[in-house]
Design a protein around this motif. Structure first.
Motif, PDB file in Angstrom:
ATOM      1  N   GLN A 246      43.978 -18.794  26.156  1.00 59.39           N
ATOM      2  CA  GLN A 246      43.138 -17.933  25.313  1.00 59.39           C
ATOM      3  C   GLN A 246      43.950 -16.763  24.757  1.00 59.39           C
ATOM      4  O   GLN A 246      43.761 -16.350  23.613  1.00 59.39           O
ATOM      5  CB  GLN A 246      41.936 -17.412  26.105  1.00 59.39           C
TER       6      GLN A 246
ATOM      7  N   LEU B 178      35.567 -23.500  19.946  1.00 60.85           N
ATOM      8  CA  LEU B 178      35.483 -22.135  20.448  1.00 60.85           C
ATOM      9  C   LEU B 178      34.808 -21.268  19.399  1.00 60.85           C
ATOM     10  O   LEU B 178      34.941 -21.522  18.199  1.00 60.85           O
ATOM     11  CB  LEU B 178      36.884 -21.583  20.740  1.00 60.85           C
TER      12      LEU B 178
ATOM     13  N   ASN C  17      33.750 -19.948  24.890  1.00 62.13           N
ATOM     14  CA  ASN C  17      33.597 -21.384  25.091  1.00 62.13           C
ATOM     15  C   ASN C  17      32.234 -21.560  25.746  1.00 62.13           C
ATOM     16  O   ASN C  17      32.024 -21.098  26.860  1.00 62.13           O
ATOM     17  CB  ASN C  17      34.714 -21.903  26.007  1.00 62.13           C
TER      18      ASN C  17
ATOM     19  N   ILE D  28      36.742 -14.564  22.489  1.00 62.37           N
ATOM     20  CA  ILE D  28      36.739 -16.013  22.285  1.00 62.37           C
ATOM     21  C   ILE D  28      35.778 -16.610  23.302  1.00 62.37           C
ATOM     22  O   ILE D  28      35.914 -16.391  24.502  1.00 62.37           O
ATOM     23  CB  ILE D  28      38.142 -16.614  22.446  1.00 62.37           C
TER      24      ILE D  28
ATOM     25  N   SER E 177      28.856 -20.148  29.996  1.00 67.78           N
ATOM     26  CA  SER E 177      29.855 -19.855  28.970  1.00 67.78           C
ATOM     27  C   SER E 177      31.004 -19.084  29.605  1.00 67.78           C
ATOM     28  O   SER E 177      30.842 -18.436  30.639  1.00 67.78           O
ATOM     29  CB  SER E 177      29.250 -19.073  27.799  1.00 67.78           C
TER      30      SER E 177
END
Length: 198
Positions: free
Chosen positions: A13, A111, A86, A84, A144
Motif C-alpha cells: 500500500q 482499491l 480495500n 487506500i 474493510s
C-alpha cells in the motif's frame, strides 16, 4: 490475517500511495524535483506515517426512528494525504458528491483511493477531500482494510488558500475541536479568509 501478512500488505500500500502521490504532484506542477529530491517528497508524503486499520462492521438491524439507516461510520473526511481502501463485497461505503450521497459499488480486486484534507490543502483546493460514510448492513457484516498516509509531522503545508501549517498543527486543532465543539472542523480552521472559524 497474520501480522506478517498485514506488514507485507502495508508495504504494498505504501508503494501504491507513493506512486499515486508522485503522479498527482507532477499534475499539480509542484515540480519534478519535488519528488526526485527524496527528502522533499517524504515531507509531504511520509511513508513512515502510514498505517493500516482493519474495520469490522457487524450486521445491524437496529433502526433509529430519526434516521432511516444505521451507520457504521458517520460522515467525515480523512485528515491524511490519501487513503487506500480495500473493502469486501458487502458494500456500504458512500461518498458525498453534488449534494447527494452516492453508493460506492464494491468491485472485485479493486482499491478505492480517497483524497484527504492534506492533499486538498497542498493542491490549493484543486483536489477535494472526499466526505464519506459507511452504512451498516442488516444481513451481513462488512470488513474493510484502510491504509492512511500523512505528511511528516513538521512538514509545513504551504498553499494560497490556507495559512502555513504543519500536520502536527492540524492534528492538534482537530483534537481540540473534538473536545470543545464535538466535531472535526478541519481545513476551515486554516483558511485565509474572513469566513474562517477563528
Amino acid at each position: 490475517m497474520g501480522l506478517v501478512v498485514l506488514d507485507e500488505y502495508g508495504r504494498h500500500q505504501s508503494r501504491i500511495a507513493t506512486t499515486i502521490f508522485k503522479a498527482m504532484a507532477e499534475k499539480l506542477k509542484l515540480g519534478l524535483e519535488y519528488c526526485s529530491e527524496k527528502k522533499k517528497c517524504n515531507n509531504y508524503l511520509s511513508p513512515a506515517t502510514g498505517f493500516l486499520n482493519v474495520y469490522r462492521y457487524p450486521r445491524c438491524s437496529y433502526r433509529n426512528p430519526n434516521r432511516n439507516q444505521p451507520w457504521g461510520i458517520f460522515p467525515h473526511t480523512d485528515s491524511s494525504v490519501l487513503s487506500i481502501l480495500n473493502h469486501d463485497h458487502v458494500g456500504g461505503l458512500q461518498v458525498y458528491k453534488d449534494q447527494q450521497w452516492l453508493d460506492v459499488k464494491p468491485l472485485p480486486n479493486t482499491l478505492v483511493v480517497n483524497l484527504g484534507d492534506m492533499m486538498q490543502a497542498m493542491s490549493n483546493d484543486k483536489y477535494r477531500s472526499v466526505e464519506h460514510r459507511v452504512k451498516a448492513n442488516k444481513h451481513q457484516e462488512r470488513i474493510s482494510i484502510g491504509y492512511f498516509v500523512f505528511p511528516a509531522e513538521d512538514s509545513v503545508i504551504r498553499s494560497s488558500k490556507y495559512k502555513p501549517f504543519t500536520y502536527a498543527d492540524f492534528r492538534a486543532q482537530v483534537q481540540q475541536d473534538m473536545r470543545t465543539v464535538g466535531f472535526k472542523v478541519g481545513l476551515d480552521r486554516f483558511k485565509l479568509s474572513d469566513t474562517s472559524l477563528h
